[in-house]
Design an enzyme around this catalytic site. Structure first.
Site, PDB file in Angstrom:
ATOM      1  N   GLU A 149      13.825  12.598  75.830  1.00  0.00           N
ATOM      2  CA  GLU A 149      13.247  13.287  74.610  1.00  0.00           C
ATOM      3  C   GLU A 149      11.954  13.165  74.270  1.00  0.00           C
ATOM      4  OE1 GLU A 149      15.677  13.383  71.001  1.00  0.00           O
ATOM      5  OE2 GLU A 149      17.432  13.811  72.023  1.00  0.00           O
ATOM      6  N   GLU A 153      11.902  15.530  77.661  1.00  0.00           N
ATOM      7  CA  GLU A 153      12.888  16.489  78.243  1.00  0.00           C
ATOM      8  C   GLU A 153      14.090  16.332  77.600  1.00  0.00           C
ATOM      9  OE1 GLU A 153      15.193  14.097  79.571  1.00  0.00           O
ATOM     10  OE2 GLU A 153      13.876  12.653  78.822  1.00  0.00           O
TER      11      GLU A 153
END
Length: 350
Positions: A316, A173
């Site tokens: 991430e 994300e």
């Protein structure tokens, strides 16, 4: 539109797990000497339905979105960074990009709505829902339709991964303000105070953390009583990318595709998915223990034992990508070691 959320989950193959365990018992080592590498191989065997699992084909997807709550200064970085980091992922400069590239993992970026512009790119799936969610200190973060669109985006990403023959899915994300959303969501689902769950995120100083905690407390005071249903909790307190990860977790379990769970934000999304369908948990493996203080509470609620504890808090999908080599080594030792019979090595005495 969201009837698929209640479709049954796949069931891991107990027979394959038993055959893998029997094979482990014949390898040239004392029983249990490779510790968790052995149990990981057996778990992967159950997921893949074979006593010789492998992880040659892994797919990662970073979901990006902006948050209305960022207007309250809950991050050390400006909101424009979300779109800028999307470009960085696509150009190969982000940590997740490097970790994926080094391991031959296909990395996709899904833009669900950023304040800043995002240029078209072959590695980008552009599905903007809105420029950002609403400020959840005054209203729900999103409408029901927006939440359902985000959930579907996660499902679609898993479908694309499955269509390429992926053997494992990693969800990452990106979104300035999303540790605030994750802490609020976790607080609502776990019925824990914001002080237990709020951390530095992108690097807030103590005063910033205290301010962020107060913002989350306001959100929980407004929405907490209405969040007994996980879908409603996502609508009121989540983000587009968080809802997408919850949808991806559900789709992974329904498809029979293992999910390697990243850190704090991803785990909050997975908790929402598990609250909707507890069998989702059977398809999740937790990569690492984040340095974010709220992550431990989420891991405990999910009875999860993470693979690594390296003090990571980047998000991430970077923690999951860092843990991936351990899983590949588990497959390699399981599949390539000699047995006592083949190596003509004497087994232990009775």
């Amino acid at each position: 539109m969201n009837d698929w959320l209640h479709a049954p989950c796949a069931v891991p193959d107990a027979g394959a797990a038993a055959r893998a365990a029997a094979h482990q018992a014949r390898l040239t080592k004392p029983a249990g000497a490779l510790g968790r590498l052995e149990s990981l191989a057996v778990q992967l065997a159950a997921w893949q339905g074979t006593d010789r699992p492998s992880l040659q084909h892994v797919r990662a997807c970073v979901f990006a979105a902006d948050h209305g709550v960022a207007a309250h200064g809950v991050s050390a970085y400006p909101q424009a960074v979300t779109a800028q980091m999307v470009a960085n992922f696509l150009s190969g400069g982000a940590a997740a990009s490097v970790l994926a590239r080094e391991q031959g993992v296909a990395l996709e970026v899904v833009n669900l709505g950023t304040v800043g512009p995002v240029a078209e790119h072959p590695g980008l799936v552009n599905r903007p829902i809105a420029a950002m969610t609403h400020d959840f200190t005054t209203t729900a973060a999103m409408s029901g339709a927006q939440r359902d669109t985000a959930l579907q985006a996660g499902r679609d990403a898993v479908r694309r991964a499955a269509d390429t023959g992926a053997q494992m899915f990693i969800a990452g994300e990106m979104g300035i303000g999303n540790t605030t959303a994750a802490a609020a969501l976790a607080g609502a689902l776990l019925r824990l105070p914001a002080t237990r769950l709020t951390g530095p995120g992108t690097g807030l100083a103590p005063d910033g953390i205290r301010h962020k905690t107060r913002i989350i407390e306001r959100a929980l005071a407004l929405h907490g009583a209405h969040c007994t249903d996980p879908l409603e909790a996502l609508r009121r307190l989540g983000g587009f990318e968080i809802a997408a990860i919850a949808g991806a977790a559900l789709a992974c379990a329904q498809t029979g595709l293992p999910l390697l769970v990243d850190g704090f934000i991803t785990t909050a999304a997975v908790l929402a998915a598990c609250r909707l369908q507890p069998a989702v948990r059977d398809w999740c493996l937790f990569a690492h223990a984040s340095a974010e203080p709220g992550h431990q509470a989420l891991l405990q609620a999910l009875d999860a034992e993470p693979l690594l504890a390296l003090g990571l808090r980047l998000g991430e999908g970077s923690g999951a990508l860092t843990a991936l080599p351990l899983l590949r080594l588990a497959c390699a030792t399981h599949g390539a070691m000699a047995t006592f019979e083949s190596a003509k090595v004497r087994e232990r005495l009775p």
